[in-house]
Design an enzyme around this catalytic site. Sequence first.
Site, short mmCIF file in Angstrom:
data_model
loop_
_atom_site.label_atom_id
_atom_site.label_comp_id
_atom_site.label_asym_id
_atom_site.label_seq_id
_atom_site.Cartn_x
_atom_site.Cartn_y
_atom_site.Cartn_z
N GLU A 1 17.15 43.44 16.50
CA GLU A 1 17.95 44.61 16.87
C GLU A 1 17.16 45.66 17.65
OE1 GLU A 1 17.98 43.21 13.85
OE2 GLU A 1 20.05 42.94 13.19
N PHE B 1 25.17 45.60 -0.94
CA PHE B 1 24.36 44.68 -0.15
C PHE B 1 24.35 45.12 1.32
CE2 PHE B 1 24.10 40.77 2.49
CZ PHE B 1 22.77 40.48 2.22
N GLN B 2 23.19 45.18 1.90
CA GLN B 2 22.97 45.62 3.29
C GLN B 2 23.54 47.01 3.55
OE1 GLN B 2 24.03 42.37 6.04
NE2 GLN B 2 21.93 41.65 5.86
N LYS C 1 33.29 48.62 7.31
CA LYS C 1 34.02 47.39 7.61
C LYS C 1 35.52 47.55 7.42
CE LYS C 1 33.42 42.43 7.04
NZ LYS C 1 32.76 41.35 6.30
N MET D 1 -6.01 50.31 25.06
CA MET D 1 -6.08 51.76 24.98
C MET D 1 -6.70 52.19 23.65
SD MET D 1 -5.65 54.26 26.95
CE MET D 1 -4.38 54.27 28.20
#
Lengths: 582, 169
Positions: free
Chosen positions: A52, A114-115, A164, A480
Site C-alpha cells: 500500500e 479484526f483489521q 464496510k 548519504m
Amino acid sequence: MGTEMTGADIVVQALTDLGVEVVFGYPGGAVLPIYDALFKQSRIRHILVRHEQAAVHAAEGYARASGKVGVVLVTSGPGATNAVTGITDALMDSIPLVVLTGQVPTHLIGTDAFQECDTVGITRHCSKHNYLVKETAKLGPVLHEAFYIARSGRPGPVVIDIPKDVQIMRAGYAKPGVISHKTYKPQVKGDLTAIEAAVEMLAAAERPILYTGGGVINSGPVASQLLRELAKACGAPVTSTLMGLGSLPDDHPQFLGMLGMHGSYEANMAMNKCDLMVCLGARFDDRVTGRLDAFSPNSRKIHVDIDRSSFNKTVRVDLAIQGDVGSVMEDMLKVWRARGHRAADQKPWWEQIKGWRARNSFGFEQKGEALLPQKAIQRLYEMTRAKKPIISTEVGQHQMWAAQHFGFHEPNKWLTSGGLGTMGYGLPAAIGAQLAFPGALVIDIAGEASIQMNIQELGTATQYRLPVKIFIINNEYMGMVRQWQELNHGGRYSESYSDSLPDFVKLAEAYGWKGITIDGPDDLDAGIQAMIDHPGPVVVDCRVAKLANCFPMIPSGAAHTDMILSAADERGEADDDAKALV
Amino acid sequence: MKHLPSERHTLSILVDNEAGVLARIVGLFSARGYNIESLTVADVSDDHAVSRITVVTNGPPPVIDQIMAQLDRLVPVHKVVDLTDWGPHVEREMALVKVAGTGDKRVEALRLADIFRARPVDTSTASFVFEVSGSSEKVNQFITLMREVGLVEVARTGVVAIARGAEAV
C-alpha cells in the site's frame, strides 16, 4: 436526491464524475464492496500494487507528472497504516491525493475488530484533511469536497475512511455543481497593494534574486511560463529548491541551479549577498536556509505563498503576499509593464555571480579507474535529454547527484521526495508517471539501498507492461548515511554498508524485466543506450566508485558562505551541536 | 525568533461541531510544540453546528502568529480571533472548591467565600462546595486562601472569553 445506489457504486460513480481515470490500490476485507463495484465497470482503471505504501507513492508520481489528483484505494487496518508514509510524504511535498480507506462496519468501530485501526486518528496530522463517512448519503458530497480540498489552495492528501456497511447501504447520489466550502476558502489572488509594493522593491533592487520552489510547479505549467517572463523582465538571477526544479530551464542564462545543502555555490552565495530576495512558492526549509541567524543577513525579503502559515515560520520576511504564485506573478508582470519599469543596473551583481560560477561547484574530477556516480548521471542526462524524460528518484546521494547533474527543462518532469525524504519513493512514483504518460521515457534514478525499500513493485510494472527504467547508482553503501558518518562521526560506518545485495540483473529477470550491468566507465554509454533501446522495463545496475561524496555541501548548522566544495575541505568529526542537527 | 519574551494570549476559535475537530486542534498544539494554559469548548450555536473553543496560550509574538495561521488553515475552522490583540475583552473562569473542616475553620471558610462572592452549592456538617467565578487571578486567590481552611479538591472550567462591546468577533 438523484439515483439510489449502494455506497460502493456511489464511490465509483463519484470518481467517474470527477474524471478519475486511474486508481492505485490493494484489496482487502473492508473494501470488497468497492472492489466489486470496480469489477463491474470499465471507465476507471485499477492498478494493483504490491504494497500500500507504493500505491500512495504511485499516485503521487501520477499527480506530480500529470497535475491531476492521485487516487488511492486500500483496505482497513494494515492497508491504511501502510499508506501512512505515502500520505505524510504527499503532505510534506504538497501533492494532491485522495486516499480511500476501508473501515470495519460502523457497529464494530471501537471494538478492536479484526483489521480495525483508528484511521482518521492516525492520519489526522499527516493529511490535509480527513473524513470518517458514517452515512451512505454523505459519501457523494464528501468525495467531491475531498477532491476540491486536495487540489485547491496548497494541495495535499485527503483521506476518506469508509466503513464496510456504508459501502453496502443504499442512498441517493447526484453529481454536484460547483463546490464551495463554508469554512475552507483558499486565497488565489494576491493583495494588489502588496503586489505593487513588491514590484517597486524588485525594480529598485541592485542585487535581486528569485528563489523559487515547488509552488511554481503546483500552480501549473502557466506559472513556469510566467516565471520565465518575470525573470526576463527583472533580469534577476533565479535559483530553485529541489522541489521547484524544471520551472526554469536548466540552461537558462539566469538560472543559478539548485540552492541549499547540496545546491550550487553561486546560488547559495547569491542568496547570502542579495539585497532583495523574492521567494516564490518555497518555504525556507532548513535544507535551504542553513544556519538561520546567518541566512541572507542583508536582504529584504518578499514571500509569495498560498499558505499563510508558511510566512515567518522560520525566516522573518518584509512583505508577505498570500495567493497562488502563478496568479501573483501574473499581477506582478502586469504592474511591472504598466509602470514601464526597467530592471535596475545589475551589472556589478552579475559580475560577482560570474566569479562564483567560475568555481564550478558541481564539477568533479576523475581519479582512478572507477566510474564516478556524477559522471554516470551526467551521461544519462546527455543521452536521454532529447526524449524529454520524466525522472523520479529515491532518497540519498543519488537523489542529490541527480538534482545537480540532470538538467530539467520543463515542469512536472522531476519527481522526488523532498520534504519527508522517503526511500522507496522512486520506483512507485515512476510507475505512476508512466501510467499518466505511457509513451514517455520514465527513469527512476535509484540507490542500491533505497530501491530495495519498494523493490516488490517490479511486479506491478510487469503486470501493466509499463516500460519503466531503473538506473541504480550502486556504491554498496547507504551513501548519504556513510557520507555523514565520514564527515561528522570520524568515519565510523555504523550499519551503512549494503551487505548481501541481490544480483539485480537476475532479480530483474525474475520479474520479467531486462537487467543490465554497467561495471565501469567503458560500459557506461553502451549500457545506457541498451536501456533506452529496450522497449520494456529495465533495471540497470550501475556500479560506481564506492566512497564518492556529494559536494558541494553546507554542513548542518553552517551558513551559506561556509560551503564545503570538495573532499579537500572535509572535517572528520563534528562537535556535539552539529551532530545533533539533521 | 523563539528567544523573544513570551506573551499570554487568549484565542477564540469557532469550529464545526463535529467529531474529531477538538482532537485536530489539540493535536496541532502538541505536534508543533505550542503551549496550552487552558482550553474550554462548547457548542454555541442554535443549530448545534458551531463550537467555540477558547485557548489560553503563551509564546513570543511570532509563535502566536504561527499558531493563528496554523489554526486558520484547518478545514473545519471557521474563524480564529486573538482576543488579546483584538482589544478589550472579558475573561472568566469558574471553579468548584471543596473545603472540609469544623468549628472556626468552617466559619472562616464561609466568611472568605462571602468576600469572594463564592456560593456554597453543596454542604454537609463537615464540608462545603463553593462555586466561585471571575478572572483566573481571583479564582487562584480564592483557592490559595481555602488551603488554610481545609481545601480538599478543586475543579476548574478553564478560561472562557468574549470581546467587550456590541460586535461579535
